[in-house]
Write a protein that holds these residues in place. Structure first.
Motif, PDB file in Angstrom:
ATOM      1  N   ILE A 141       7.656  -4.138  -5.305  1.00 32.04           N
ATOM      2  CA  ILE A 141       6.276  -4.868  -5.794  1.00 32.04           C
ATOM      3  C   ILE A 141       6.409  -4.916  -7.304  1.00 32.04           C
ATOM      4  O   ILE A 141       6.178  -5.965  -7.851  1.00 32.04           O
ATOM      5  CB  ILE A 141       4.951  -4.000  -5.560  1.00 32.04           C
ATOM      6  N   GLU A 142       6.819  -3.913  -8.208  1.00 31.22           N
ATOM      7  CA  GLU A 142       7.059  -4.070  -9.544  1.00 31.22           C
ATOM      8  C   GLU A 142       8.010  -5.188  -9.933  1.00 31.22           C
ATOM      9  O   GLU A 142       7.905  -5.838 -10.605  1.00 31.22           O
ATOM     10  CB  GLU A 142       7.648  -2.771 -10.092  1.00 31.22           C
ATOM     11  N   GLN A 194       0.743  -1.268   0.116  1.00 22.92           N
ATOM     12  CA  GLN A 194      -0.224  -0.184   0.003  1.00 22.92           C
ATOM     13  C   GLN A 194       0.881   1.315  -0.050  1.00 22.92           C
ATOM     14  O   GLN A 194       0.239   2.249  -0.417  1.00 22.92           O
ATOM     15  CB  GLN A 194      -0.670   0.154   1.255  1.00 22.92           C
ATOM     16  N   SER A 195       2.091   1.161   0.527  1.00 27.96           N
ATOM     17  CA  SER A 195       2.874   2.370   0.682  1.00 27.96           C
ATOM     18  C   SER A 195       3.162   3.129  -0.910  1.00 27.96           C
ATOM     19  O   SER A 195       3.538   2.512  -1.816  1.00 27.96           O
ATOM     20  CB  SER A 195       4.129   2.327   1.505  1.00 27.96           C
ATOM     21  N   PRO A 196       3.009   4.286  -0.907  1.00 26.63           N
ATOM     22  CA  PRO A 196       3.444   5.037  -2.013  1.00 26.63           C
ATOM     23  C   PRO A 196       4.949   5.524  -2.077  1.00 26.63           C
ATOM     24  O   PRO A 196       5.309   6.002  -2.945  1.00 26.63           O
ATOM     25  CB  PRO A 196       2.683   6.355  -2.059  1.00 26.63           C
TER      26      PRO A 196
END
Length: 356
Positions: A68-69, A58-60
């Motif tokens: 994540i990517e 969730q973190s930006p």
């Protein structure tokens, strides 16, 4: 160490005298991460998952988004990142905690099986770069045993990863024995990767920000391995090999005291489950335990583990994408080891223990 030693170009192909095989590298599926998010949002996640995946999913922040990517990529980006840091081959496993926290066992099985199918397809697409480990759902040990056999016989996988406890339950319980029978039947190693500690032990760690990779991972996973050793897993399965990362979750450093106090505990008959074993804990480390340096690119620790466990039992890992650092690869290239020991560390130990 000269300036050149730590500034050299990192290339694949082995011109430095060895291939670099990274043995603890993670991937994820979108479906898996979506379940983590659902559990965090609906309150069914434990405190550790809420801390860990509440951040990563969730973190930006740049770090979280980049991880994540990279986790979701089993193609060109991952290959490019390997090329940029001189990693010839990556041994890939579904990122922690896998499907082990899922309360719906059928959902866990479906997502693990789907992840295994995806990984097998990507390994087939890049057979000279990717090697797979089977993901299982220990909530159902018999299903997991069948999936271990499928991974070994049908998918070409070379090991099995379990992310420490499963909803607070540990693999030393007789309940999980079908998993060990399948490992024995297939001759595959078990990699015990950390997960966040269960709610029963996480409190003081979480309060201090120490629940994850900084400390809590190692404490909980080291305990898991000790539970297995002291219950006699290697007396029941003498050919079993268990791998742990992060320089053995600190246990090699503790071996003297572990042995001393374990023997004292047996003599005292103080604990019902602590029975005499065929070997000492340190001896099992020299015959049945393997360690990787994931997240611990530190020459003194690597050399110590080689000294107390054997040079054939310590392997290279990067811990991609959580710790993707080119300077760490250069530092390990520059270790003051003989060419043969360095080749064992980076290449031939992995080839031997994963049967590559």
């Amino acid at each position: 160490m000269t300036q050149h030693d730590t500034d050299h170009a990192l290339k694949t192909g082995g011109e430095q005298g060895y291939l670099r095989i990274a043995t603890e590298e993670a991937f994820a599926t979108r479906e898996q991460i979506d379940v983590y998010l659902r559990m965090v949002r609906d309150g069914t996640a434990d405190r550790g998952m809420t801390s860990l995946w509440g951040f990563y999913a969730q973190s930006p922040s740049e770090r979280a988004m980049q991880i994540i990517e990279r986790l979701l990529d089993l193609g060109e980006r991952r290959i490019a990142d390997m090329d940029a840091t001189g990693i010839d081959k990556a041994i890939l496993a579904l990122t922690s905690p896998g499907v082990q926290p899922f309360s719906d066992t059928h959902e866990a099985q479906r997502i693990a099986r789907s992840a295994n199918d995806l990984l097998a397809e990507r390994c087939a697409a890049h057979p000279d770069r990717f090697i797979g480990m089977t993901a299982v759902a220990p909530q159902d040990p018999q299903w997991s045993a069948e999936e271990i056999r499928r991974g070994a016989h049908d998918l070409g996988f070379k090991g099995v990863q379990i992310n420490s406890h499963t909803q607070g339950r540990y693999l030393d319980e007789p309940f999980f024995d079908p998993i060990f029978r399948a490992l024995s039947d297939t001759g595959q190693p078990l990699y015990i990767h950390p997960g966040t500690p269960p709610d029963a032990m996480i409190g003081p760690l979480l309060d201090a920000g120490l629940d994850g990779a900084i400390y809590g991972f190692g404490v909980e996973t080291g305990m898991h391995l000790l539970r297995l050793i002291t219950i006699g897993i290697f007396d029941r399965y003498p050919d079993l090999q268990i791998m742990v990362g992060h320089m053995g979750e600190a246990l090699p450093y503790w071996l003297y005291r572990l042995d001393y106090m374990h023997q004292a505990g047996i003599r005292s008959a103080r604990y019902e489950r602590m029975k005499p074993l065929k070997k000492t804990i340190a001896d099992y480390f020299r015959s049945n335990v393997l360690v990787t340096c994931s997240g611990m690119a530190w020459e003194p620790a690597i050399r110590f583990a080689q000294q107390v466990m054997g040079e054939d039992r310590v392997m290279y890992a990067m811990d991609y994408p959580y710790q993707y650092e080119a300077h760490e690869v250069r530092a390990l290239d520059a270790m003051e080891l003989t060419p043969e020991v360095k080749r064992q560390f980076f290449q031939t130990n992995a080839e031997r223990w994963f049967k590559l």
